[in-house]
Design an enzyme around this catalytic site. Structure first.
Site, PDB file in Angstrom:
ATOM      1  N   PRO A 158      64.685 -14.276  16.146  1.00 30.07           N
ATOM      2  CA  PRO A 158      66.040 -14.802  15.974  1.00 30.07           C
ATOM      3  C   PRO A 158      67.055 -14.294  17.006  1.00 30.07           C
ATOM      4  CG  PRO A 158      65.394 -13.383  14.122  1.00 30.07           C
ATOM      5  CD  PRO A 158      64.160 -13.678  14.913  1.00 30.07           C
ATOM      6  N   LYS A 159      66.992 -13.028  17.355  1.00 27.65           N
ATOM      7  CA  LYS A 159      67.978 -12.486  18.304  1.00 27.65           C
ATOM      8  C   LYS A 159      67.787 -13.082  19.691  1.00 27.65           C
ATOM      9  CE  LYS A 159      69.857  -9.468  21.273  1.00 27.65           C
ATOM     10  NZ  LYS A 159      69.535  -9.305  22.701  1.00 27.65           N
ATOM     11  N   VAL A 160      66.548 -13.059  20.162  1.00 26.56           N
ATOM     12  CA  VAL A 160      66.260 -13.611  21.492  1.00 26.56           C
ATOM     13  C   VAL A 160      66.534 -15.115  21.520  1.00 26.56           C
ATOM     14  CG1 VAL A 160      64.392 -14.101  23.115  1.00 26.56           C
ATOM     15  CG2 VAL A 160      64.659 -11.802  22.181  1.00 26.56           C
TER      16      VAL A 160
END
Length: 329
Positions: free
Chosen positions: A254-256
DNA sequence: TCTCAGGTCTGCG
DNA sequence: CGCAGACCTGAG
């Protein structure tokens, strides 16, 4: 052969701040004599750009065409080159975004209004090439900024096409169609050479670039982008669909995914939530309670809406510069 | 020498 | 689903 022009506008940009804020889409451009230099593309022709500024309401641009442009010459529309470069610079530095309106928005929230003091003129720094943003973002996970920055420079030098300008050689970032076939590590490279060179000279592989265990992620993602999904399709998706799409790439969580969408594709409603953003938001909005990263992300998307990406950018930089980060450690 | 870094993947309850 | 553990590697 070099040309130059100046771009003046009503709004503002702090080029140095924008270059060095550590945004996870690409390393800063190369600094030469106080100018930020990198390649941009016009009709797939690489153009060397040198950007600098005298004041915060204008950008000065020098540009050079490749020396051995040869048969590419026809594809460079000389008459419109300057106009096209302006458009691309506009896109990359998000110059149409009204920062002053954004500052009005920040000032309405007492928790956000102080961020402006540390970040005036900071803008989104979009990738010139979404594939580079994807690989950069994958390489950034659980890594330090200096290390992934070096990795990306290494990948360019080892597999990128070198382009000669009067200022020197600059390397393009390789395409997925090439990167899908590179060796993952020295052992694989050694085996493919049937022992014609010693293992210690096997340095043209992904791991030797310093990406560590992310090498197979980068390679597999390149395969997907060569065979299954066109990089450009993602521009036409809505945010949710784009998020789900890039989540399918190995090494992309999710962050990337949000970094790719925000910095690589310009989805400003993305809210990349790393450990720092989690701590900062918890501190500012939830009395420092321990809330999961996914909840923080949902909060950011809901709460900040169309400004989510910019709020993330400003919060991160504010926390770095104000000493808040050290306090939250 | 040892920890840590802007997460993700895997395996398990 | 939600949650531990492992994980390249080089800078401090």
């Amino acid at each position: 052969m070099g040309f130059s022009f100046s771009m003046k506008f009503d709004n503002l940009i702090n080029l140095e701040l924008t270059q060095k804020s550590g945004q996870t889409s690409q390393p800063p451009w190369i600094e030469m004599h106080g100018k930020y230099c990198d390649l941009i593309y016009l009709n797939e022709v690489p153009i060397l750009i040198k950007a600098y500024q005298d004041d915060i309401t204008s950008l000065n641009i020098n540009y050079e065409l490749p020396l051995d442009i040869g048969n590419l010459k026809d594809s460079v529309d000389q008459k419109n080159t300057e106009k096209n470069i302006k458009n691309e610079i506009n896109r990359i530095f998000d110059l149409n975004f009204d920062l002053n309106r954004f500052y009005d928005y920040l000032s309405e929230d007492s928790k956000l209004e102080t961020t402006v003091d540390f970040s005036r003129g900071l803008r989104l720094f979009l990738a010139k090439n979404p594939f580079e943003a994807i690989v950069s973002s994958i390489a950034s996970a659980n890594n330090s900024i200096v290390r992934w920055t070096k990795s990306i420079a290494n990948i360019r030098k080892k597999w990128g096409n070198p382009v000669k300008f009067s200022s020197g050689i600059f390397y393009e970032f390789p395409y997925p169609e090439l990167l899908q076939f590179v060796h993952e590590n020295d052992l694989e490279e050694f085996d493919s050479l049937n022992g014609s060179i010693d293992m210690e000279f096997c340095i043209k592989n992904l791991k030797s670039c310093g990406v560590g265990y992310r090498a197979p992620y980068i390679k597999k993602t390149s395969e997907i982008l060569s065979n299954d999904i066109n990089l450009l399709e993602i521009f036409n998706m809505d945010y949710e669909e784009a998020f789900e799409t890039v989540l399918t790439f190995p090494g992309v969580g999710p962050k990337v995914a949000d970094c790719i969408l925000l910095y690589g594709y310009g989805f400003k409603e993305a809210f990349p939530t790393d450990i720092w953003i989690k701590r900062i938001i918890s501190y500012l909005y939830f009395d420092n309670k321990d809330i999961s990263v996914s909840k923080i992300r949902e909060f950011g998307i809901e709460h900040f809406g169309e400004y989510a990406g910019y709020v993330q950018l400003y919060l991160f930089h504010y926390a770095r510069k104000s000493g808040l980060m050290n306090k939250l450690k």
